[in-house]
Scaffold this motif. Sequence first.
Motif, short mmCIF file in Angstrom:
data_model
loop_
_atom_site.label_atom_id
_atom_site.label_comp_id
_atom_site.label_asym_id
_atom_site.label_seq_id
_atom_site.Cartn_x
_atom_site.Cartn_y
_atom_site.Cartn_z
N GLN A 1 5.07 -30.69 7.44
CA GLN A 1 3.75 -31.30 7.49
C GLN A 1 3.84 -32.71 8.05
O GLN A 1 3.02 -33.13 8.85
CB GLN A 1 3.11 -31.32 6.11
CG GLN A 1 2.65 -29.98 5.62
CD GLN A 1 2.18 -30.04 4.17
OE1 GLN A 1 2.79 -30.70 3.34
NE2 GLN A 1 1.09 -29.34 3.90
N GLY B 1 4.53 -32.60 11.64
CA GLY B 1 3.30 -32.18 12.31
C GLY B 1 2.35 -33.34 12.49
O GLY B 1 1.71 -33.49 13.54
N LEU B 2 2.24 -34.19 11.47
CA LEU B 2 1.39 -35.38 11.57
C LEU B 2 1.92 -36.34 12.62
O LEU B 2 1.17 -36.88 13.42
CB LEU B 2 1.31 -36.09 10.21
CG LEU B 2 0.54 -35.38 9.11
CD1 LEU B 2 0.68 -36.11 7.78
CD2 LEU B 2 -0.93 -35.25 9.49
N LYS B 3 3.22 -36.55 12.63
CA LYS B 3 3.83 -37.45 13.63
C LYS B 3 3.65 -36.88 15.03
O LYS B 3 3.39 -37.61 15.96
CB LYS B 3 5.30 -37.68 13.31
CG LYS B 3 5.52 -38.57 12.13
CD LYS B 3 6.98 -38.86 11.91
CE LYS B 3 7.16 -39.76 10.69
NZ LYS B 3 8.56 -40.10 10.48
N SER B 4 3.79 -35.57 15.13
CA SER B 4 3.61 -34.92 16.43
C SER B 4 2.17 -35.10 16.92
O SER B 4 1.94 -35.38 18.10
CB SER B 4 3.93 -33.43 16.29
OG SER B 4 3.66 -32.76 17.49
N GLU B 5 1.21 -34.97 16.01
CA GLU B 5 -0.20 -35.15 16.37
C GLU B 5 -0.47 -36.59 16.79
O GLU B 5 -1.19 -36.84 17.75
CB GLU B 5 -1.06 -34.75 15.17
CG GLU B 5 -2.47 -34.35 15.49
CD GLU B 5 -2.62 -33.30 16.57
OE1 GLU B 5 -3.49 -33.50 17.43
OE2 GLU B 5 -1.89 -32.29 16.57
N GLU B 6 0.10 -37.54 16.07
CA GLU B 6 -0.06 -38.96 16.44
C GLU B 6 0.54 -39.23 17.82
O GLU B 6 -0.04 -39.95 18.62
CB GLU B 6 0.62 -39.86 15.40
CG GLU B 6 -0.10 -39.94 14.08
CD GLU B 6 0.67 -40.76 13.06
OE1 GLU B 6 1.65 -41.44 13.42
OE2 GLU B 6 0.29 -40.69 11.88
N MET C 1 0.93 -37.06 20.23
CA MET C 1 0.07 -36.43 21.25
C MET C 1 -1.18 -37.29 21.51
O MET C 1 -1.61 -37.43 22.65
CB MET C 1 -0.34 -35.02 20.81
CG MET C 1 0.79 -34.02 20.85
SD MET C 1 1.56 -33.88 22.47
CE MET C 1 0.24 -33.18 23.42
N ASP C 2 -1.74 -37.88 20.46
CA ASP C 2 -2.89 -38.77 20.63
C ASP C 2 -2.51 -39.98 21.48
O ASP C 2 -3.28 -40.40 22.36
CB ASP C 2 -3.44 -39.23 19.28
CG ASP C 2 -4.24 -38.16 18.56
OD1 ASP C 2 -4.65 -37.18 19.23
OD2 ASP C 2 -4.45 -38.30 17.34
N ARG D 1 -2.21 -38.87 25.08
CA ARG D 1 -3.54 -38.67 25.66
C ARG D 1 -4.18 -40.00 26.04
O ARG D 1 -4.79 -40.13 27.09
CB ARG D 1 -4.44 -37.91 24.69
CG ARG D 1 -4.16 -36.44 24.62
CD ARG D 1 -5.20 -35.71 23.75
NE ARG D 1 -4.68 -34.43 23.34
CZ ARG D 1 -4.20 -34.14 22.14
NH1 ARG D 1 -4.21 -35.05 21.19
NH2 ARG D 1 -3.73 -32.95 21.87
#
Length: 85
Positions: free
Chosen positions: A8, A11-16, A18-19, A22
């Motif tokens: 988890q 996953g949070l670090k990966s999402e950050e 990716m943001d 972007r």
Amino acid sequence: MDSLSSSQLSGLKSEELMDQIRQQLAIANAQLVIQKMTEKCFTKCISKPGSSLDNSEQKCVAMCMDRYMDAHGVVSTAYLNRLRQ
């Protein structure tokens, strides 16, 4: 620390990440659009570079920039619509 599993948390670090990517891509795209618009409008509107722009050059640059941004918007919208199909 909360009872977050390592998956988890990663996953949070990966999402950050990716943001952030972007955001960097959006900034790079905006810089590219401004650079191209500047080059094209300068070439079209400025015949003799000097320390200031006369009225006709100012109007030409303003209209050129407006047209360029309008065209960029139309092309971007069409491109996004095609990607969705």
